[in-house]
Design a protein around this motif. Structure first.
Motif, PDB file in Angstrom:
ATOM      1  N   LYS A  79       9.895  13.666   0.059  1.00 13.03           N
ATOM      2  CA  LYS A  79      10.718  14.415   1.012  1.00 13.03           C
ATOM      3  C   LYS A  79       9.989  14.568   2.347  1.00 13.03           C
ATOM      4  CE  LYS A  79      13.161  18.880   1.262  1.00 13.03           C
ATOM      5  NZ  LYS A  79      14.570  18.439   1.224  1.00 13.03           N
ATOM      6  N   GLN A  80       8.647  14.568   2.287  1.00 11.55           N
ATOM      7  CA  GLN A  80       7.837  14.688   3.505  1.00 11.55           C
ATOM      8  C   GLN A  80       7.582  13.335   4.172  1.00 11.55           C
ATOM      9  OE1 GLN A  80       6.668  17.710   4.787  1.00 11.55           O
ATOM     10  NE2 GLN A  80       8.002  18.595   3.212  1.00 11.55           N
ATOM     11  N   GLY A  81       8.161  12.274   3.615  1.00  9.40           N
ATOM     12  CA  GLY A  81       8.030  10.957   4.229  1.00  9.40           C
ATOM     13  C   GLY A  81       6.966  10.063   3.632  1.00  9.40           C
ATOM     14  N   HIS A  82       6.299  10.519   2.563  1.00  8.30           N
ATOM     15  CA  HIS A  82       5.289   9.685   1.918  1.00  8.30           C
ATOM     16  C   HIS A  82       5.952   8.567   1.113  1.00  8.30           C
ATOM     17  CE1 HIS A  82       1.209  11.850   1.969  1.00  8.30           C
ATOM     18  NE2 HIS A  82       1.928  12.318   2.970  1.00  8.30           N
ATOM     19  N   LYS A  83       5.325   7.411   1.159  1.00 11.80           N
ATOM     20  CA  LYS A  83       5.717   6.308   0.284  1.00 11.80           C
ATOM     21  C   LYS A  83       5.020   6.531  -1.050  1.00 11.80           C
ATOM     22  CE  LYS A  83       5.848   1.242   0.081  1.00 11.80           C
ATOM     23  NZ  LYS A  83       5.363  -0.011   0.725  1.00 11.80           N
ATOM     24  N   VAL A  84       5.791   6.922  -2.058  1.00 10.97           N
ATOM     25  CA  VAL A  84       5.248   7.427  -3.321  1.00 10.97           C
ATOM     26  C   VAL A  84       5.423   6.405  -4.433  1.00 10.97           C
ATOM     27  CG1 VAL A  84       5.636   9.152  -5.136  1.00 10.97           C
ATOM     28  CG2 VAL A  84       5.575   9.858  -2.737  1.00 10.97           C
ATOM     29  N   ARG A 124      13.383   8.197  -5.944  1.00 15.02           N
ATOM     30  CA  ARG A 124      13.968   6.895  -5.613  1.00 15.02           C
ATOM     31  C   ARG A 124      14.848   6.983  -4.369  1.00 15.02           C
ATOM     32  NH1 ARG A 124      14.796   6.630 -11.609  1.00 15.02           N
ATOM     33  NH2 ARG A 124      13.184   5.235 -12.448  1.00 15.02           N
ATOM     34  N   LYS A 125      15.532   8.114  -4.196  1.00 12.09           N
ATOM     35  CA  LYS A 125      16.393   8.286  -3.023  1.00 12.09           C
ATOM     36  C   LYS A 125      15.589   8.198  -1.732  1.00 12.09           C
ATOM     37  CE  LYS A 125      18.129  12.335  -1.681  1.00 12.09           C
ATOM     38  NZ  LYS A 125      18.936  13.571  -1.720  1.00 12.09           N
ATOM     39  N   HIS A 126      14.311   8.631  -1.817  1.00 14.13           N
ATOM     40  CA  HIS A 126      13.428   8.575  -0.654  1.00 14.13           C
ATOM     41  C   HIS A 126      12.533   7.329  -0.697  1.00 14.13           C
ATOM     42  CE1 HIS A 126      14.547  12.902  -0.622  1.00 14.13           C
ATOM     43  NE2 HIS A 126      14.463  12.745   0.693  1.00 14.13           N
ATOM     44  N   GLN A 127      13.048   6.259  -1.326  1.00 13.44           N
ATOM     45  CA  GLN A 127      12.384   4.957  -1.383  1.00 13.44           C
ATOM     46  C   GLN A 127      11.065   4.984  -2.162  1.00 13.44           C
ATOM     47  OE1 GLN A 127      13.911   5.852   1.903  1.00 13.44           O
ATOM     48  NE2 GLN A 127      15.569   4.859   0.786  1.00 13.44           N
ATOM     49  N   GLY A 128      10.954   5.918  -3.094  1.00 12.83           N
ATOM     50  CA  GLY A 128       9.784   5.950  -3.956  1.00 12.83           C
ATOM     51  C   GLY A 128       9.899   4.941  -5.094  1.00 12.83           C
ATOM     52  N   THR A 129       8.757   4.631  -5.710  1.00 16.01           N
ATOM     53  CA  THR A 129       8.688   3.663  -6.808  1.00 16.01           C
ATOM     54  C   THR A 129       8.247   4.370  -8.085  1.00 16.01           C
ATOM     55  OG1 THR A 129       8.101   1.865  -5.297  1.00 16.01           O
ATOM     56  CG2 THR A 129       7.548   1.553  -7.627  1.00 16.01           C
ATOM     57  N   ILE A 130       8.884   4.050  -9.193  1.00 12.64           N
ATOM     58  CA  ILE A 130       8.480   4.595 -10.495  1.00 12.64           C
ATOM     59  C   ILE A 130       8.267   3.423 -11.445  1.00 12.64           C
ATOM     60  CG2 ILE A 130       9.160   6.017 -12.456  1.00 12.64           C
ATOM     61  CD1 ILE A 130      10.791   7.733 -10.525  1.00 12.64           C
ATOM     62  N   MET A 179       0.850  -1.201   0.000  1.00 14.15           N
ATOM     63  CA  MET A 179       0.000   0.000   0.000  1.00 14.15           C
ATOM     64  C   MET A 179       0.885   1.250   0.000  1.00 14.15           C
ATOM     65  SD  MET A 179      -3.053   1.629   0.400  1.00 14.15           S
ATOM     66  CE  MET A 179      -4.267   0.556   1.152  1.00 14.15           C
ATOM     67  N   PHE A 180       0.673   2.091  -0.992  1.00 18.25           N
ATOM     68  CA  PHE A 180       1.420   3.349  -1.080  1.00 18.25           C
ATOM     69  C   PHE A 180       0.663   4.454  -0.348  1.00 18.25           C
ATOM     70  CE2 PHE A 180       2.778   0.962  -4.838  1.00 18.25           C
ATOM     71  CZ  PHE A 180       4.162   1.040  -4.702  1.00 18.25           C
ATOM     72  N   ASP A 181       1.407   5.457   0.118  1.00 17.10           N
ATOM     73  CA  ASP A 181       0.752   6.640   0.677  1.00 17.10           C
ATOM     74  C   ASP A 181       0.127   7.467  -0.440  1.00 17.10           C
ATOM     75  OD1 ASP A 181       1.381   6.250   3.448  1.00 17.10           O
ATOM     76  OD2 ASP A 181       3.449   6.807   2.975  1.00 17.10           O
ATOM     77  N   THR A 182       0.901   7.680  -1.513  1.00 19.31           N
ATOM     78  CA  THR A 182       0.413   8.490  -2.632  1.00 19.31           C
ATOM     79  C   THR A 182       0.797   7.853  -3.953  1.00 19.31           C
ATOM     80  OG1 THR A 182       0.692  10.499  -1.306  1.00 19.31           O
ATOM     81  CG2 THR A 182       0.372  10.781  -3.671  1.00 19.31           C
ATOM     82  N   LEU A 183      -0.177   7.663  -4.811  1.00 20.10           N
ATOM     83  CA  LEU A 183       0.053   7.158  -6.159  1.00 20.10           C
ATOM     84  C   LEU A 183      -0.187   8.300  -7.138  1.00 20.10           C
ATOM     85  CD1 LEU A 183      -0.903   3.784  -7.650  1.00 20.10           C
ATOM     86  CD2 LEU A 183      -1.541   5.844  -8.894  1.00 20.10           C
ATOM     87  N   ILE A 184       0.758   8.503  -8.039  1.00 17.66           N
ATOM     88  CA  ILE A 184       0.709   9.621  -8.981  1.00 17.66           C
ATOM     89  C   ILE A 184       0.615   9.070 -10.393  1.00 17.66           C
ATOM     90  CG2 ILE A 184       1.952  11.641  -9.873  1.00 17.66           C
ATOM     91  CD1 ILE A 184       3.325  11.734  -7.042  1.00 17.66           C
TER      92      ILE A 184
END
Length: 499
Positions: A22-27, A225-231, A1-6
């Motif tokens: 940067k605010q800590g959301h799992k994106v 990606r540096k903040h553990q985000g997924t693309i 489950m992601f915090d925010t999906l774009i």
């Protein structure tokens, strides 16, 4: 489950992803294309790199609005950029051999125009004062959220009529709005505040990206990606699904179901609603969004030059036929095109010379209607047929015939030429008619074309060029506003301003 999906990796989507990560959301960012960036995308032909949408950028001097946004998300110091000439835009008018200039810095802007129009010093100064006054009415433009400032008094100003009221000199009017290709200026609709917000950013500072604007997308993706985000690339979202009054997940073209707590759509508002089935999205809201006319589409010619033949200017050219400035979209098949923008790319081995040139002119989507059922992009390649190639070549020849009148040597040294039509922009960017700048703002009914980042679904937000203002700066400001509302944190703007 992601915090925010774009949905969509255009500048608005990537900036939202960077800010929220940067605010800590799992994106998670989902992009239908192989290349990230939307209008930041670049492509290569004959070993030359071409920008699709980023020819130059304003507001990047230290402390200026875009500089602060890029600094906050951590990419400003890594951008490879070059400041343009003081006279960043050269304005050419049909039946007039003279070249007029728009300059960086209001002092230079006024001085150089007064040199050409000495009897118009008062009008030129009043114009600059009005541009600055109108910009002051938009707090977010100055990275504040001051709700005591009202912009109502300026929203209904016509760009054409406001400039005409400042001076009766037709030539000066044409020079002041000479680069209105930047916002697809039309006499009947374009608001003065759109003109002012865009022109002011370039007067403050004008920059070119070295080796293309796609570096912005790459840097933002790296931050995510540096903040553990997924693309996820090469993945088109087909459905945005509501469950119990909120969006629960999206369904992709290849059958994936991806869940999140919040959703941001960086595709056009109309396309977003088309993919969202919910009783909370009332017919009146859908109709208001879907009925908004878009700005005109474009035809782009990309020319590879013979090495060492054309000196590379560090400025742009804008040409319009005499009297056609506010009517560039009102061409006939016989008199097209009525104007163009000309942008040069330097040779990497010898920057004194130009390696390539991009030429942009308006084109209505109806001109390519007979091929509207074709589709062609990287990973989904399909030829549109010989008739389409003949059409493109015919338009290349027409455009070059007009350019040749002022730049005969340039045209003579184009070795290879390629073209993009409204269908190209539609397929890669996702706007239904290939619009250059999204929804056409209208001074006659300004609030009708204002679209909030909030939707009727509490966890579905919008971002991108359709909301407030287009372009790199306008899209970036929209991303800041989207994140401010999603986070419910008005201090975000202060953090960016003070970065």
């Amino acid at each position: 489950m992601f915090d925010t999906l774009i949905i969509g990796s255009g500048l608005g989507g990537l900036l939202c992803g960077s800010i929220l990560a940067k605010q800590g959301h799992k994106v998670c960012v989902i992009e239908k294309n192989k290349q990230l960036g939307g209008n930041l995308q670049t492509f290569s032909r004959n070993k030359q790199l071409f920008d699709t949408g980023v020819h130059y950028i304003g507001g990047l001097d230290k402390g200026q609005n875009l500089h602060q946004i890029f600094k906050y998300v951590g990419i400003m110091d890594r951008l490879r950029i070059e400041k343009m000439d003081t006279d960043f835009d050269h304005i050419l008018i049909g039946n007039d051999p003279k070249t007029y200039v728009q300059s960086q810095g209001y002092g230079s802007f006024i001085k150089n125009l007064v040199a050409d129009f000495p009897e118009e010093e008062t009008a030129i100064t009043r114009y600059c004062d009005l541009v600055k006054e109108v910009c002051s009415r938009f707090p977010l433009y100055h990275l504040t959220l001051d709700d005591t400032i009202s912009k109502d008094a300026v929203l209904g100003l016509s760009a054409k009529e406001t400039i005409s009221a400042l001076t009766s000199n037709k030539k000066l009017q044409a020079v002041l709005a000479g680069n209105n290709l930047l916002y697809s200026g039309v006499a009947e609709k374009t608001p003065f505040h759109v003109h002012a917000l865009i022109v002011n950013s370039y007067i403050e500072s004008s920059w070119k990206c070295i080796d293309g604007g796609s570096q912005i997308a790459k840097l933002l993706a790296a931050e995510i990606r540096k903040h553990q985000g997924t693309i996820i690339r090469n993945c088109a979202v087909e459905k945005i699904v509501e469950t119990g009054g909120i969006i629960s997940h999206v369904e992709t073209e290849d059958g994936q179901v991806i869940c999140a707590r919040h959703f941001i759509s960086n595709i056009s508002p109309a396309e977003t609603l088309n993919r969202t089935s919910s009783h909370l999205l009332k017919a009146a809201y859908r109709n208001r969004i879907s009925s908004q006319p878009n700005t005109v589409a474009s035809f782009s010619l990309y020319g590879v030059l013979e090495p060492g033949t054309i000196a590379c200017p560090n400025h742009n050219y804008y040409f319009h036929k005499e009297g056609a400035l506010w009517h560039l979209n009102d061409y006939t098949e016989q008199n097209w095109p009525l104007g163009y923008g000309l942008y040069f790319s330097p040779d990497r081995k010898n920057k004194k010379f130009a390696a390539a040139v991009s030429i942009l002119t308006p084109m209505r989507s109806g001109d390519v209607k007979q091929w509207e059922n074709t589709y062609n992009r990287v990973g989904k390649e399909k030829e549109r047929g010989r008739s389409y190639e003949r059409f493109k070549q015919s338009r290349i020849n027409q455009l070059l015939d007009l350019v040749k009148e002022r730049f005969p040597e340039l045209v003579a040294h184009i070795r290879h030429s390629y073209a993009a039509t409204p269908l190209t922009n539609r397929d890669y960017i996702g706007s239904e008619d290939g619009s250059m700048y999204g929804i056409q703002k209208d001074f006659n009914d300004p609030l009708k074309t204002v679209i909030s980042p909030r939707t009727k679904l509490p966890n579905l937000f919008l971002t991108g060029q359709n909301l407030n203002l287009h372009g790199i700066l306008g899209t970036s400001l929209s991303a800041v506003l989207t994140c401010t509302l999603l986070l419910n944190d008005n201090t975000l703007v202060d953090k960016i301003r003070n970065a």
